[in-house]
Design a protein around this motif. Sequence first.
Motif, PDB file in Angstrom:
ATOM      1  N   ASN A  78      47.855  36.185  35.818  1.00 51.47           N
ATOM      2  CA  ASN A  78      49.114  35.884  35.130  1.00 51.47           C
ATOM      3  C   ASN A  78      49.920  37.174  35.040  1.00 51.47           C
ATOM      4  N   THR A  83      43.156  25.928  27.254  1.00 51.08           N
ATOM      5  CA  THR A  83      42.953  27.074  28.145  1.00 51.08           C
ATOM      6  C   THR A  83      43.503  26.783  29.536  1.00 51.08           C
ATOM      7  N   THR A 127      44.020  34.508  25.604  1.00 50.89           N
ATOM      8  CA  THR A 127      44.080  33.133  26.111  1.00 50.89           C
ATOM      9  C   THR A 127      43.054  32.253  25.405  1.00 50.89           C
ATOM     10  N   THR A 174      46.667  28.593  31.564  1.00 50.53           N
ATOM     11  CA  THR A 174      46.359  29.223  32.847  1.00 50.53           C
ATOM     12  C   THR A 174      47.246  28.698  33.974  1.00 50.53           C
ATOM     13  N   ASN A 206      43.420  33.553  34.122  1.00 46.02           N
ATOM     14  CA  ASN A 206      44.676  33.902  33.458  1.00 46.02           C
ATOM     15  C   ASN A 206      44.765  35.407  33.229  1.00 46.02           C
ATOM     16  N   ALA A 237      42.741  37.823  28.788  1.00 44.92           N
ATOM     17  CA  ALA A 237      41.774  36.717  28.797  1.00 44.92           C
ATOM     18  C   ALA A 237      41.322  36.372  27.381  1.00 44.92           C
ATOM     19  N   PHE A 250      38.745  29.773  33.187  1.00 42.19           N
ATOM     20  CA  PHE A 250      40.204  29.684  33.094  1.00 42.19           C
ATOM     21  C   PHE A 250      40.790  30.940  32.439  1.00 42.19           C
ATOM     22  N   ALA A 251      40.125  31.454  31.431  1.00 39.80           N
ATOM     23  CA  ALA A 251      40.628  32.662  30.774  1.00 39.80           C
ATOM     24  C   ALA A 251      40.579  33.861  31.712  1.00 39.80           C
TER      25      ALA A 251
END
Length: 107
Positions: A21, A91, A59, A95, A17, A56, A13-14
């Motif tokens: 993102n 997390t 995050t 995200t 992101n 990341a 997920f990090a």
Amino acid sequence: MPRNAYFVAIAFFATVNGLFNSAVLSFVFFHVLLLAPAILFGSAPLTFMFASLITATVTIIVAGIPAALYERLRGLDQSDDVSLWIWLAGTALLTLPAMGRFLTIGL
């Protein structure tokens, strides 16, 4: 769920992101470009990857704050399944803005 699965999911997920993102990534990219051009040799792709890595990492750190508070309130010495779930959920929530672009573009 094994502990390693939590860590892999949090890292996934990090990474999503950090790569997708665009709002946070452009903010970090601008500041890295402004503050550290000599460290990255003025290379735009290298600056982008460094900005993505910073995004990341931030995050993971921000998502870990509620889990750390939970552990502190419970008086735990180590992370348990609940705190790892809190960290993973945090997390995943951070995200969410990047998931649309990730699902459209993919890795």
